[in-house]
Design a protein around this motif. Structure first.
Motif, PDB file in Angstrom:
ATOM      1  N   GLY A 147     -37.314 -42.990  19.010  1.00  0.00           N
ATOM      2  CA  GLY A 147     -38.003 -43.334  20.240  1.00  0.00           C
ATOM      3  C   GLY A 147     -39.360 -42.667  20.372  1.00  0.00           C
ATOM      4  N   SER A 148     -39.974 -42.885  21.534  1.00  0.00           N
ATOM      5  CA  SER A 148     -41.320 -42.370  21.788  1.00  0.00           C
ATOM      6  C   SER A 148     -41.386 -41.669  23.138  1.00  0.00           C
ATOM      7  CB  SER A 148     -42.330 -43.519  21.785  1.00  0.00           C
ATOM      8  OG  SER A 148     -42.351 -44.180  20.545  1.00  0.00           O
ATOM      9  N   LEU A 149     -42.323 -40.746  23.231  1.00  0.00           N
ATOM     10  CA  LEU A 149     -42.648 -40.076  24.482  1.00  0.00           C
ATOM     11  C   LEU A 149     -44.139 -39.794  24.485  1.00  0.00           C
ATOM     12  CD1 LEU A 149     -39.910 -37.306  25.020  1.00  0.00           C
ATOM     13  CD2 LEU A 149     -40.268 -39.324  26.445  1.00  0.00           C
ATOM     14  N   ARG A 150     -44.719 -39.746  25.680  1.00  0.00           N
ATOM     15  CA  ARG A 150     -46.108 -39.316  25.789  1.00  0.00           C
ATOM     16  C   ARG A 150     -46.170 -38.107  26.714  1.00  0.00           C
ATOM     17  NH1 ARG A 150     -51.751 -42.012  27.975  1.00  0.00           N
ATOM     18  NH2 ARG A 150     -50.816 -41.637  30.034  1.00  0.00           N
ATOM     19  N   LEU A 151     -46.652 -37.015  26.171  1.00  0.00           N
ATOM     20  CA  LEU A 151     -46.852 -35.815  26.956  1.00  0.00           C
ATOM     21  C   LEU A 151     -48.271 -35.780  27.509  1.00  0.00           C
ATOM     22  CD1 LEU A 151     -45.180 -33.107  24.669  1.00  0.00           C
ATOM     23  CD2 LEU A 151     -44.114 -34.664  26.334  1.00  0.00           C
ATOM     24  N   SER A 152     -48.391 -35.241  28.707  1.00  0.00           N
ATOM     25  CA  SER A 152     -49.703 -35.061  29.327  1.00  0.00           C
ATOM     26  C   SER A 152     -49.885 -33.588  29.675  1.00  0.00           C
ATOM     27  CB  SER A 152     -49.822 -35.890  30.604  1.00  0.00           C
ATOM     28  OG  SER A 152     -49.696 -37.263  30.336  1.00  0.00           O
ATOM     29  N   CYS A 153     -51.121 -33.157  29.662  1.00  0.00           N
ATOM     30  CA  CYS A 153     -51.455 -31.789  30.049  1.00  0.00           C
ATOM     31  C   CYS A 153     -52.674 -31.874  30.963  1.00  0.00           C
ATOM     32  CB  CYS A 153     -51.760 -30.941  28.835  1.00  0.00           C
ATOM     33  SG  CYS A 153     -52.407 -29.300  29.227  1.00  0.00           S
ATOM     34  N   ALA A 154     -52.447 -31.574  32.225  1.00  0.00           N
ATOM     35  CA  ALA A 154     -53.524 -31.613  33.210  1.00  0.00           C
ATOM     36  C   ALA A 154     -54.073 -30.216  33.420  1.00  0.00           C
ATOM     37  CB  ALA A 154     -52.997 -32.179  34.523  1.00  0.00           C
ATOM     38  N   ALA A 155     -55.374 -30.090  33.273  1.00  0.00           N
ATOM     39  CA  ALA A 155     -56.030 -28.790  33.428  1.00  0.00           C
ATOM     40  C   ALA A 155     -56.716 -28.725  34.780  1.00  0.00           C
ATOM     41  CB  ALA A 155     -57.043 -28.590  32.315  1.00  0.00           C
ATOM     42  N   SER A 156     -56.683 -27.564  35.372  1.00  0.00           N
ATOM     43  CA  SER A 156     -57.355 -27.379  36.658  1.00  0.00           C
ATOM     44  C   SER A 156     -57.950 -25.973  36.729  1.00  0.00           C
ATOM     45  CB  SER A 156     -56.371 -27.591  37.814  1.00  0.00           C
ATOM     46  OG  SER A 156     -55.318 -26.642  37.748  1.00  0.00           O
ATOM     47  N   GLY A 157     -58.782 -25.769  37.691  1.00  0.00           N
ATOM     48  CA  GLY A 157     -59.407 -24.463  37.860  1.00  0.00           C
ATOM     49  C   GLY A 157     -60.834 -24.429  37.374  1.00  0.00           C
ATOM     50  N   ARG A 158     -61.106 -25.222  36.357  1.00  0.00           N
ATOM     51  CA  ARG A 158     -62.474 -25.383  35.859  1.00  0.00           C
ATOM     52  C   ARG A 158     -62.468 -26.569  34.909  1.00  0.00           C
ATOM     53  NH1 ARG A 158     -63.196 -24.043  30.659  1.00  0.00           N
ATOM     54  NH2 ARG A 158     -61.967 -22.396  29.639  1.00  0.00           N
ATOM     55  N   SER A 159     -63.620 -27.001  34.488  1.00  0.00           N
ATOM     56  CA  SER A 159     -63.698 -28.081  33.519  1.00  0.00           C
ATOM     57  C   SER A 159     -63.340 -27.565  32.125  1.00  0.00           C
ATOM     58  CB  SER A 159     -65.104 -28.676  33.493  1.00  0.00           C
ATOM     59  OG  SER A 159     -65.210 -29.600  32.443  1.00  0.00           O
ATOM     60  N   PHE A 160     -62.536 -28.359  31.410  1.00  0.00           N
ATOM     61  CA  PHE A 160     -62.179 -28.032  30.042  1.00  0.00           C
ATOM     62  C   PHE A 160     -62.859 -28.959  29.050  1.00  0.00           C
ATOM     63  CE2 PHE A 160     -58.889 -24.768  30.138  1.00  0.00           C
ATOM     64  CZ  PHE A 160     -58.639 -24.692  31.492  1.00  0.00           C
ATOM     65  N   SER A 161     -63.870 -29.662  29.513  1.00  0.00           N
ATOM     66  CA  SER A 161     -64.500 -30.661  28.661  1.00  0.00           C
ATOM     67  C   SER A 161     -65.225 -30.045  27.469  1.00  0.00           C
ATOM     68  CB  SER A 161     -65.464 -31.522  29.482  1.00  0.00           C
ATOM     69  OG  SER A 161     -66.475 -30.714  30.054  1.00  0.00           O
ATOM     70  N   SER A 162     -65.520 -28.765  27.511  1.00  0.00           N
ATOM     71  CA  SER A 162     -66.166 -28.095  26.377  1.00  0.00           C
ATOM     72  C   SER A 162     -65.191 -27.285  25.529  1.00  0.00           C
ATOM     73  CB  SER A 162     -67.269 -27.156  26.892  1.00  0.00           C
ATOM     74  OG  SER A 162     -68.266 -27.876  27.555  1.00  0.00           O
ATOM     75  N   ASP A 163     -63.919 -27.361  25.877  1.00  0.00           N
ATOM     76  CA  ASP A 163     -62.886 -26.585  25.182  1.00  0.00           C
ATOM     77  C   ASP A 163     -62.146 -27.445  24.176  1.00  0.00           C
ATOM     78  OD1 ASP A 163     -61.580 -24.205  27.611  1.00  0.00           O
ATOM     79  OD2 ASP A 163     -63.616 -24.920  27.252  1.00  0.00           O
ATOM     80  N   ALA A 164     -61.788 -26.853  23.064  1.00  0.00           N
ATOM     81  CA  ALA A 164     -60.795 -27.477  22.196  1.00  0.00           C
ATOM     82  C   ALA A 164     -59.428 -27.326  22.865  1.00  0.00           C
ATOM     83  CB  ALA A 164     -60.789 -26.811  20.835  1.00  0.00           C
ATOM     84  N   MET A 165     -58.547 -28.284  22.589  1.00  0.00           N
ATOM     85  CA  MET A 165     -57.211 -28.263  23.171  1.00  0.00           C
ATOM     86  C   MET A 165     -56.181 -28.414  22.060  1.00  0.00           C
ATOM     87  SD  MET A 165     -57.859 -28.088  26.458  1.00  0.00           S
ATOM     88  CE  MET A 165     -56.322 -28.553  27.247  1.00  0.00           C
ATOM     89  N   GLY A 166     -54.991 -27.877  22.314  1.00  0.00           N
ATOM     90  CA  GLY A 166     -53.959 -27.974  21.297  1.00  0.00           C
ATOM     91  C   GLY A 166     -52.587 -28.146  21.906  1.00  0.00           C
ATOM     92  N   TRP A 167     -51.682 -28.624  21.077  1.00  0.00           N
ATOM     93  CA  TRP A 167     -50.265 -28.694  21.430  1.00  0.00           C
ATOM     94  C   TRP A 167     -49.494 -27.853  20.419  1.00  0.00           C
ATOM     95  CZ3 TRP A 167     -48.139 -30.783  25.713  1.00  0.00           C
ATOM     96  CH2 TRP A 167     -48.888 -31.714  26.445  1.00  0.00           C
ATOM     97  N   PHE A 168     -48.556 -27.101  20.932  1.00  0.00           N
ATOM     98  CA  PHE A 168     -47.672 -26.274  20.122  1.00  0.00           C
ATOM     99  C   PHE A 168     -46.247 -26.532  20.578  1.00  0.00           C
ATOM    100  CE2 PHE A 168     -50.779 -23.515  18.014  1.00  0.00           C
ATOM    101  CZ  PHE A 168     -51.906 -23.810  18.764  1.00  0.00           C
ATOM    102  N   ARG A 169     -45.274 -26.122  19.773  1.00  0.00           N
ATOM    103  CA  ARG A 169     -43.883 -26.281  20.184  1.00  0.00           C
ATOM    104  C   ARG A 169     -43.052 -25.100  19.711  1.00  0.00           C
ATOM    105  NH1 ARG A 169     -42.165 -31.417  16.298  1.00  0.00           N
ATOM    106  NH2 ARG A 169     -42.091 -30.264  14.313  1.00  0.00           N
ATOM    107  N   GLN A 170     -41.959 -24.893  20.413  1.00  0.00           N
ATOM    108  CA  GLN A 170     -41.061 -23.807  20.066  1.00  0.00           C
ATOM    109  C   GLN A 170     -39.630 -24.290  20.213  1.00  0.00           C
ATOM    110  OE1 GLN A 170     -41.719 -20.123  22.173  1.00  0.00           O
ATOM    111  NE2 GLN A 170     -40.656 -18.952  20.616  1.00  0.00           N
TER     112      GLN A 170
END
Length: 124
Positions: free
Chosen positions: A16-39
């Motif tokens: 099957g499939s899933l789509r994860l979302s990550c919403a950032a707040s507090g400041r703009s993250f448009s200049s940041d690299a982003m990543g996903w990790f798992r444990q």
């Protein structure tokens, strides 16, 4: 206050499939690299995918390459992880992370902000 909030996790059957979302707040993250990790239970947190600040470069762990896709919408301050052909070994808590640099990285230590995680469980 800087905050990353993941959503979209759940229980899904193998294949099957899933789509994860990550919403950032507090400041703009448009200049940041982003990543996903798992444990997974009893294991160390590991790299899954990363995307640079423009979205033009993406990186994947070998275990998810060809099945997962990372993307971002800077206007919405949101990053996504589309997961397809899920396997039981993908079961883990998935974490979103932001790096205070424009270029993506694979190492946990390179990231400055972390979300609380969302559980993904894949049944066989």
């Amino acid at each position: 206050q800087v905050q990353l909030v993941e959503s979209g996790g759940g229980l899904v059957q193998a294949g099957g499939s899933l789509r994860l979302s990550c919403a950032a707040s507090g400041r703009s993250f448009s200049s940041d690299a982003m990543g996903w990790f798992r444990q997974a239970p009893g294991k160390e947190r590991e790299f899954v995918a990363a995307i640079n600040w423009t979205g033009g470069r993406t990186y994947y762990a070998d275990s998810v390459k060809g099945r997962f896709t990372i993307s971002r919408d800077n206007a919405r301050n949101t990053v996504y992880l589309q997961m397809s052909s899920l396997k039981p070994e993908d079961t883990a808590v998935y974490y979103c992370a932001a790096r205070d640099r424009p270029l993506a990285a694979r190492s946990l230590s390179e990231y400055d902000y972390w979300g609380q995680g969302t559980q993904v469980t894949v049944s066989s």
